[in-house]
Design an enzyme around this catalytic site. Structure first.
Site, PDB file in Angstrom:
ATOM      1  N   LYS A 171       1.041  -1.045  -0.228  1.00  0.00           N
ATOM      2  CA  LYS A 171       0.138   0.049  -0.057  1.00  0.00           C
ATOM      3  C   LYS A 171       1.097   1.242   0.315  1.00  0.00           C
ATOM      4  O   LYS A 171       1.448   1.225   0.998  1.00  0.00           O
ATOM      5  CB  LYS A 171      -0.742   0.060   0.852  1.00  0.00           C
ATOM      6  CG  LYS A 171      -1.878   0.945   1.674  1.00  0.00           C
ATOM      7  CD  LYS A 171      -3.097   1.212   2.528  1.00  0.00           C
ATOM      8  CE  LYS A 171      -2.081   1.472   3.798  1.00  0.00           C
ATOM      9  NZ  LYS A 171      -1.879   2.135   3.872  1.00  0.00           N
ATOM     10  N   GLU A 206      -3.432   4.346  -2.287  1.00  0.00           N
ATOM     11  CA  GLU A 206      -4.409   5.132  -2.178  1.00  0.00           C
ATOM     12  C   GLU A 206      -4.372   6.851  -1.555  1.00  0.00           C
ATOM     13  O   GLU A 206      -3.174   7.345  -1.156  1.00  0.00           O
ATOM     14  CB  GLU A 206      -3.708   4.711   0.159  1.00  0.00           C
ATOM     15  CG  GLU A 206      -4.868   5.974   0.658  1.00  0.00           C
ATOM     16  CD  GLU A 206      -4.901   5.432   2.343  1.00  0.00           C
ATOM     17  OE1 GLU A 206      -5.047   5.481   3.352  1.00  0.00           O
ATOM     18  OE2 GLU A 206      -3.461   4.082   3.067  1.00  0.00           O
ATOM     19  N   LYS A 235      -7.843   2.358  -2.337  1.00  0.00           N
ATOM     20  CA  LYS A 235      -8.397   2.944  -1.359  1.00  0.00           C
ATOM     21  C   LYS A 235      -8.641   4.306  -0.780  1.00  0.00           C
ATOM     22  O   LYS A 235      -7.773   4.727  -0.693  1.00  0.00           O
ATOM     23  CB  LYS A 235      -7.027   1.688  -0.338  1.00  0.00           C
ATOM     24  CG  LYS A 235      -7.763   2.463   1.282  1.00  0.00           C
ATOM     25  CD  LYS A 235      -6.366   1.899   2.235  1.00  0.00           C
ATOM     26  CE  LYS A 235      -6.288   1.784   4.330  1.00  0.00           C
ATOM     27  NZ  LYS A 235      -6.290   1.942   5.149  1.00  0.00           N
TER      28      LYS A 235
END
Length: 156
Positions: A27, A68, A110
């Site tokens: 991530k 993200e 995300k």
């Protein structure tokens, strides 16, 4: 410009080591704040390119990137302002992902929920937040993206 997330130097080597150690996902978070002229178009574009580069490097190492781009809920901005900024951020992110030949079916998103700033005097219902969030995603996220994940909590 204000904020650009950095740190791609050596990422390919680190991703390969993480993959060998058993990792399958990675991530990367790029934070953007709404406020006096922020985020600038330059900040949006630079963060979008960095996220796309990160995601492509992850895929080349056999990891599924979790992208993200987060628009923070700090401040006094309205729900409509957050929706506008989030749409600009997501559109730029997916344009950059396309430009970097990211395999969208092998990635996750995300994003932030579309919410008014925590100090906004107007209070919105959960239904209004949900509608703004879903509308934003429908307008900007390609259908090929297989999953959208949210952080649990943080909204009041």
């Amino acid at each position: 410009m204000k904020t650009v997330t950095q740190g791609l130097d050596g990422l390919a080597e680190r991703c390969m080591k993480y993959r060998e150690a058993g990792a399958r996902f990675a991530k990367w978070r790029a934070v953007l704040k709404i406020g006096d002229g922020m985020p600038s178009e330059l900040a949006i574009q630079e963060n979008a390119v960095t996220l796309a580069r990160y995601a492509t490097i992850c895929q080349q190492a056999g990891l599924v990137p979790i992208v993200e781009p987060e628009v923070l809920c700090d401040g006094t901005h309205s729900l409509e302002t957050c929706q506008n900024v989030t749409e600009r951020v997501l559109a730029a992110t997916y344009k950059a992902c396309n430009d970097h030949n990211l395999y969208l079916e092998g990635s996750l998103l995300k994003p932030n929920m579309v919410t008014a700033g925590m100090q906004c005097p107007t209070k919105y219902t959960p239904e209004q937040v949900a509608e703004a969030t879903v509308t934003t995603l429908q307008r900007t996220v390609p259908a090929a993206v297989v999953g959208v994940t949210f952080l649990s909590g943080g909204q009041k």
